[in-house]
Design an enzyme around this catalytic site. Structure first.
Site, mmCIF file in Angstrom:
data_model
loop_
_atom_site.group_PDB
_atom_site.id
_atom_site.type_symbol
_atom_site.label_atom_id
_atom_site.label_comp_id
_atom_site.label_asym_id
_atom_site.label_seq_id
_atom_site.Cartn_x
_atom_site.Cartn_y
_atom_site.Cartn_z
ATOM 1 N N ASP A 1 -2.257 3.372 -5.552
ATOM 2 C CA ASP A 1 -1.674 2.445 -4.376
ATOM 3 C C ASP A 1 -2.696 2.689 -3.371
ATOM 4 O O ASP A 1 -3.870 3.348 -3.443
ATOM 5 C CB ASP A 1 -0.296 3.286 -3.963
ATOM 6 C CG ASP A 1 0.676 2.358 -3.044
ATOM 7 O OD1 ASP A 1 -0.077 1.353 -2.496
ATOM 8 O OD2 ASP A 1 1.437 2.775 -2.541
ATOM 9 N N GLY B 1 8.410 -2.091 0.852
ATOM 10 C CA GLY B 1 9.145 -1.906 2.103
ATOM 11 C C GLY B 1 10.623 -1.405 1.696
ATOM 12 O O GLY B 1 11.614 -1.623 2.744
ATOM 13 N N ASP C 1 -1.228 -4.191 1.690
ATOM 14 C CA ASP C 1 -0.033 -4.803 2.050
ATOM 15 C C ASP C 1 0.638 -4.296 3.705
ATOM 16 O O ASP C 1 0.362 -3.218 3.958
ATOM 17 C CB ASP C 1 1.157 -5.042 1.141
ATOM 18 C CG ASP C 1 1.494 -3.861 0.570
ATOM 19 O OD1 ASP C 1 0.916 -2.865 0.094
ATOM 20 O OD2 ASP C 1 2.708 -3.302 0.404
HETATM 21 N N1 GUN Z 1 4.922 2.887 -1.375
HETATM 22 C C1 GUN Z 1 6.018 2.740 -0.982
HETATM 23 N N2 GUN Z 1 6.570 1.548 -0.293
HETATM 24 C C2 GUN Z 1 5.414 0.697 -0.329
HETATM 25 C C3 GUN Z 1 4.937 -0.536 -0.030
HETATM 26 O O1 GUN Z 1 5.552 -1.343 0.673
HETATM 27 N N3 GUN Z 1 3.729 -0.987 -0.259
HETATM 28 C C4 GUN Z 1 2.609 -0.257 -0.744
HETATM 29 N N4 GUN Z 1 1.540 -0.761 -1.145
HETATM 30 N N5 GUN Z 1 3.106 1.224 -1.425
HETATM 31 C C5 GUN Z 1 4.073 1.571 -1.126
#
Ligand code: GUN
Length: 636
Positions: A89, A190, A124
């Site tokens: 992430d 989100g 994002d």
């Molecule tokens: N981890 C939990 N929610 C989100 C999100 O909306 N975007 C990203 N990139 N990681 C997350």
């Protein structure tokens, strides 16, 4: 990446797989979150519980000098000690919680690529559920701008999150925008605040708007959706992958995950047999363990709960009974039930993705079942068929209909001497008697819960039968095959497909209709398991001549058409157009660029999905136009 390969389906739910640099990911699955700073469980322990892929955070790695150097030098796989697929992430969540972070999108994506991530995520904009429409729209547009401004990313699948808060049209917009980019993987973002607050009904809105408008060749991931209680419903709506830190977060609070909710270590009396703690410790012993050791035992239990639930969900998909599983599971918590009621609002949408029939028996429980996708299908189709028939109606009493048994000669004589539409009572509905062997009318187990209003209506509507009358005005079996064709191919198709000179053959052993022949050529066979037709090429020619426009058609390239005419399957990548209303599992006409019929076969997905997939078989051909004709005489 070739995109997602579909192996089994049950509505929007799917068992499938896709390839990454470090191997294939089989879905549905969950990626346990690994915090490289403080791993709670060893990778080996998680693999033993069923983990085949992990997610970690590139932002955390990058901010820590030792981790960063190791990752840059030896790669993220070496850092975690795992050589299977790893997703990273981007730090969006950290930037959302702690406000600005020090790296920009391009740097973050480049870093993930550099450390060898298999699936890397853009930076994002996290859209909170409470965001106003304008603020959520800005999050959607800025997220799209960020991915659109990146140069082509090589060697890594790019994850492009779908944002849009609770605004359904923004989720749709975001799903469409992200699908059109180089993103090969589409997480729904989100949603952590919704999951944390058990707002499963709002999640239904978010997931439905995101999934049904996203590209079906790209896996869909639910960011943070790791509670087993909601996983079945999420998979039912088309979620392929989950990630979860819940197994650790809950463990730290002394909470244990179960398929129907969470329980406190302080309040349970025993461990279930499937728990890794079972047989190793008593509950009291775990309560008395040193803190870190206790976390580990609970985290192991929690991961086992998640993987157990996933294997059950996979089996439910394979048996095509996930709806029934979710319907039953919905009763385990009022919030889940509220979400199930919200899901019923989407039955009309879900119906478009349901197969023509299922491997499993249809369960009728109560009036909620009447709002399910298959009921939506019959409520959409049956009135149209009845309208196209016109005439007066006769409601039959139950004595005239014995599910599973062919109609007797008296009934047939009565039917043939009448020109009325004969209807039979079926779970608070009236259905044409000709459809009584067609899925799900016969392939069903019912609780028998009928509304008293319906029963009263039946008592007053059922006629005593027509007066004796000897001139047959129609033929029962011919009308039956026509009505099935109306239900399967569209109202009015039955009369065109099966003209008066059609011969309907029945099985000598069962007395059931087996095949439909015209001038010695086989038009179609009626399948005993679901009561629908498999078309022969002659039947396909007739259907082709009466179906206007793209109705019932899949159009392919000229090269493909030549192969398909010889009986070879149609692959997704050769499709140029199709009827958007194709029902998965239904018979379709395969046509060349000039609408020339080249083959007939079974659609593996719905018309909506057909245009998206790029890998695998789209139409399983049973006969090509240049193969020999099947003659009617060899049936039965
Ligand atoms: N981890 C939990 N929610 C989100 C999100 O909306 N975007 C990203 N990139 N990681 C997350």
């Amino acid at each position: 990446m070739d995109g997602f390969e579909l192996l089994h389906r049950d509505g929007l739910a799917r068992i499938g797989r896709f390839s990454t640099k470090h191997g294939v990911i089989d879905t549905p699955t969950i990626m346990p979150v690994v915090n490289p700073n403080l791993p709670t469980l060893a990778i080996r322990e998680m693999v033993d519980l069923g983990a085949r892929t992990f997610i970690t955070n590139s932002y955390i790695i990058r901010r820590n000098q030792a981790l960063r150097e190791k990752a840059e030098k030896h790669g993220v796989h070496s850092l975690l000690g795992f050589d299977g697929p790893i997703m990273t992430d981007s730090g969006t969540f950290q930037s959302h919680v702690y406000s600005d972070i020090e790296f920009d999108n391009l740097e973050i994506v480049e870093f993930q690529r550099k450390i060898g991530s298999d699936i890397g995520t853009i930076l994002d904009i996290f859209s909170e559920p409470e965001f106003s429409y304008d603020k959520a729209k800005e999050a959607v547009m800025e997220t799209h701008r960020r991915i659109a401004s990146l140069p082509p990313v090589e060697d890594m699948i790019l994850a492009g999150p779908i944002q849009g808060s609770l605004h359904k049209d923004l989720r749709k917009l975001s799903a469409e925008l992200m699908s059109s980019t180089q993103a090969g993987y589409l997480p729904i973002g989100g949603v952590v605040p919704l999951l944390e607050n058990y707002r499963y009904d709002d999640l239904v809105d978010v997931i439905m708007a995101s999934r049904t408008n996203a590209d079906f060749s790209k896996p869909v991931h639910l960011f943070g959706g790791g509670h087993p209680m909601f996983m079945g419903m999420a998979v039912l709506m088309g979620v392929d992958v989950f990630d979860s830190a819940s197994y650790v977060k809950y463990a730290r609070d002394g909470r244990m995950l179960f398929p129907d909710g969470s329980r406190d270590l302080s309040r349970i009396s025993s461990f279930p047999r499937w728990s890794p703690a079972y047989g190793k410790y008593t509950v009291q012993e775990v309560r008395n363990l040193p803190k870190e050791e206790r976390f580990r035992v609970l985290a192991m239990h929690n991961l086992a709960a998640v993987f157990n639930e996933l294997s059950e969900i996979r089996e439910q998909i394979f048996q095509q009974r996930l709806w029934q599983y979710v319907e039953a599971r919905a009763r385990s918590h009022p919030y889940l039930f509220r979400a199930f009621l919200r899901l019923l609002d989407y039955s009309g949408t879900l119906e478009r993705f349901e197969d023509l029939s299922k491997k499993s028996t249809f369960f009728y429980f109560d009036h909620y079942t009447e709002k399910s996708p298959y009921f939506c299908r019959m409520d959409r189709n049956i009135p149209r068929i009845m309208e196209s028939l016109g005439g007066c109606t006769r409601v039959l009493s139950r004595e005239n209909w014995h599910p599973g048994r062919p109609h007797g000669p008296e009934f047939i004589a009565e039917y043939e001497a009448s020109s009325h539409r004969f209807l039979i009572p079926w779970n608070n509905r009236l259905i044409p008697v000709e459809l009584d062997e067609t899925y799900p009318f016969q392939q069903m187990i019912t609780s028998g819960l009928e509304s008293s209003e319906f029963t009263r209506y039946l008592e007053s509507a059922v006629g005593a039968g027509s007066p004796p009358h000897h001139d047959a005005v129609r033929e029962f079996r011919l009308e039956k095959v026509r009505r099935v064709a109306d239900y399967q191919f569209g109202p009015g198709m039955g009369d065109g497909l099966f003209p008066d000179s059609t011969e309907v053959r029945v099985s000598r052993s069962t007395g059931r209709i087996r095949s439909v022949i015209l001038h010695g050529s086989l038009l179609a066979t009626l399948r005993s398991h679901d009561g629908f037709f498999t078309l022969g090429i002659e039947g396909a020619r007739r259907l082709h001549s009466i179906s206007p426009g793209m109705l019932n058609r899949v159009k392919v390239t000229r090269d493909s058409a030549e192969f398909n005419a010889k009986g070879y399957n149609v692959f997704f990548k050769f499709i140029t157009a199709c009827d958007p209303d194709i029902i998965a599992g239904n018979e379709v006409l395969v046509v060349g660029p000039d609408d020339d019929l080249v083959a007939v076969g079974k659609a593996s997905v719905s018309g909506r999905e057909m245009r998206d997939y790029r890998t695998g078989v789209a139409v399983k051909i049973h006969r090509g136009s240049s193969e020999g004709e099947a003659k009617g005489g060899d049936q039965d």
